[in-house]
Design an enzyme around this catalytic site. Structure first.
Site, short mmCIF file in Angstrom:
data_model
loop_
_atom_site.label_atom_id
_atom_site.label_comp_id
_atom_site.label_asym_id
_atom_site.label_seq_id
_atom_site.Cartn_x
_atom_site.Cartn_y
_atom_site.Cartn_z
N LYS A 202 23.09 -14.90 34.87
CA LYS A 202 21.77 -14.30 34.68
C LYS A 202 21.01 -14.37 35.99
O LYS A 202 20.71 -15.45 36.50
CB LYS A 202 21.00 -15.02 33.58
CG LYS A 202 19.63 -14.40 33.30
CD LYS A 202 18.92 -15.11 32.17
CE LYS A 202 17.55 -14.52 31.90
NZ LYS A 202 16.84 -15.22 30.81
N ARG A 212 9.32 -9.10 29.30
CA ARG A 212 8.29 -10.16 29.29
C ARG A 212 7.02 -9.66 28.62
O ARG A 212 6.31 -10.45 27.97
CB ARG A 212 8.05 -10.65 30.71
CG ARG A 212 9.24 -11.45 31.25
CD ARG A 212 9.13 -11.83 32.71
NE ARG A 212 10.33 -12.54 33.14
CZ ARG A 212 10.70 -12.70 34.40
NH1 ARG A 212 9.94 -12.20 35.38
NH2 ARG A 212 11.81 -13.35 34.70
N LYS A 225 11.23 -17.67 38.81
CA LYS A 225 12.36 -18.35 38.18
C LYS A 225 13.53 -18.50 39.14
O LYS A 225 14.67 -18.69 38.72
CB LYS A 225 12.77 -17.59 36.91
CG LYS A 225 11.65 -17.47 35.88
CD LYS A 225 12.14 -16.94 34.54
CE LYS A 225 10.98 -16.92 33.53
NZ LYS A 225 11.45 -16.56 32.17
N LYS A 256 23.76 -10.47 33.23
CA LYS A 256 22.42 -9.90 33.01
C LYS A 256 21.66 -9.88 34.33
O LYS A 256 21.61 -10.91 35.01
CB LYS A 256 21.67 -10.74 31.97
CG LYS A 256 20.28 -10.23 31.63
CD LYS A 256 19.60 -11.12 30.61
CE LYS A 256 18.20 -10.60 30.28
NZ LYS A 256 17.48 -11.48 29.33
N SER A 282 15.56 -4.50 29.75
CA SER A 282 14.38 -3.68 29.48
C SER A 282 14.03 -2.74 30.62
O SER A 282 13.64 -1.58 30.39
CB SER A 282 13.19 -4.59 29.18
OG SER A 282 12.92 -5.46 30.29
#
Length: 334
Positions: A202, A212, A225, A256, A282
């Protein structure tokens, strides 16, 4: 060694593209509804649909409507539905205790779906960000995301989801050692048949923005992150992460985002030969929908082409917001 192709005109590669029937005979990859996992967003209440502006056509659904959505998905042959909760602000805390509440939104939805639609697989998300006042996937202590304390919380979260009846747990947090800890806890609690699909590779990607928004995590995130999600520049590291997660007890692995990382999908499948999935995230969905809305792309054709790209890259399945629409199109086309 690759064989040389006979010179023109003995080899006319267009012969195998001449008709739909011939193209079908030599097609290397195929796509079906069974290849898809449908991510859906939950919201508290009853008979509630909340459109998500940054993801046209996607809505947050209350549990009663998610059950109806699961019935529809099962009828289309979709293999699994994956649940993501929109958590009320008053339930977001430093200790993230709502994450393992047996009656939280996700666990309510798991039980409701399995009661009405037992044949569809229910997948969950394991990460603290929907419940964390700091917006991070792990605990924040003095400005740092701490690993081992987070893993202990994720174990409690995973056990609560397994108790509720989840078929597949999806740890998406990227903490070290969480797959082994969750697997040991599942075995110890008698949940031996619960599968783990690890978000092994990821990336710290800018393609997650609309997601989000969908789970209400955009405004609360403090910092980034980058200390736990992967650097987009790295490929070999993804293979190390997959190898580790498989050794710790993952049954399936995921890359991902999806389309910007098809090279990683191919490398993972070639290296390990295990069930390999990609998440068409998304941002990927939103880009396609924005171009379609402007009349720049044919929506159905681009959707199906994008999904086939994952199969060509070696994926066994795809998490995609297009799942119902693509499944309907496949059904209509026989």
């Amino acid at each position: 060694m690759r064989k040389t192709v006979a010179p023109f005109p003995k080899t006319r590669l267009r012969r195998l593209r001449s008709t739909p029937a011939v193209r079908g005979l030599v097609r290397e990859n195929s796509l079906s509804a069974q290849d898809m996992i449908w991510p859906v967003f939950l919201v508290a209440g009853e008979n509630i649909r909340q459109p998500i502006p940054s993801m046209p056509g996607v809505e947050r659904l209350s549990v009663d409507l998610v059950v109806e959505a699961a019935e529809m998905a099962a009828g289309l042959g979709i293999s699994a539905i994956c649940l993501f909760p929109y958590t009320a602000q008053n339930l977001k805390t430093e200790d993230c205790a709502e994450a393992w509440n047996p009656d939280n939104l996700t666990n309510q939805a798991i039980r409701a779906i399995k009661a009405r639609v037992p044949d569809i697989a229910v997948m969950t998300d394991i990460a603290l960000d929907p419940y964390n006042i700091n917006g991070h996937d792990g605990y924040v202590v003095e400005g740092k995301i701490v690993n081992d304390e987070t893993v202990a919380a994720l174990v409690k979260m995973g056990l609560a989801q397994a108790e509720a009846g989840a078929d597949i747990l999806g740890p998406s947090d990227m903490m070290d050692g969480r797959i082994g800890a969750i697997r040991d806890a599942l075995e110890g609690a008698g949940h031996r048949d619960v599968a783990i699909m690890s978000y092994s590779a990821k990336y710290s990607s800018s393609f997650y923005g609309p997601f989000r928004d969908a789970v209400g995590a955009s405004g609360g995130l403090k910092g980034d992150k980058n200390t736990y999600q992967m650097d987009p520049a790295n490929g070999d590291e993804a293979l190390r992460l997959v190898e580790r997660d498989l050794a710790e007890g993952a049954d399936m692995v995921m890359v991902k985002p999806g389309m910007p990382y098809l090279d990683i999908c191919r490398r993972v499948k070639d290296a390990f030969g295990v069930p390999t999935f990609a998440y068409q995230v998304s941002g990927e969905y939103a880009m396609i929908e924005a171009a379609v809305a402007n009349g720049w792309l044919d929506g159905d054709k681009v959707m199906m082409e994008s999904l086939m790209a994952f199969k060509r890259a070696g994926c066994d399945g795809i998490l995609t917001y297009f799942a119902p629409r693509a499944a309907k199109l496949l059904k209509e086309n026989g």
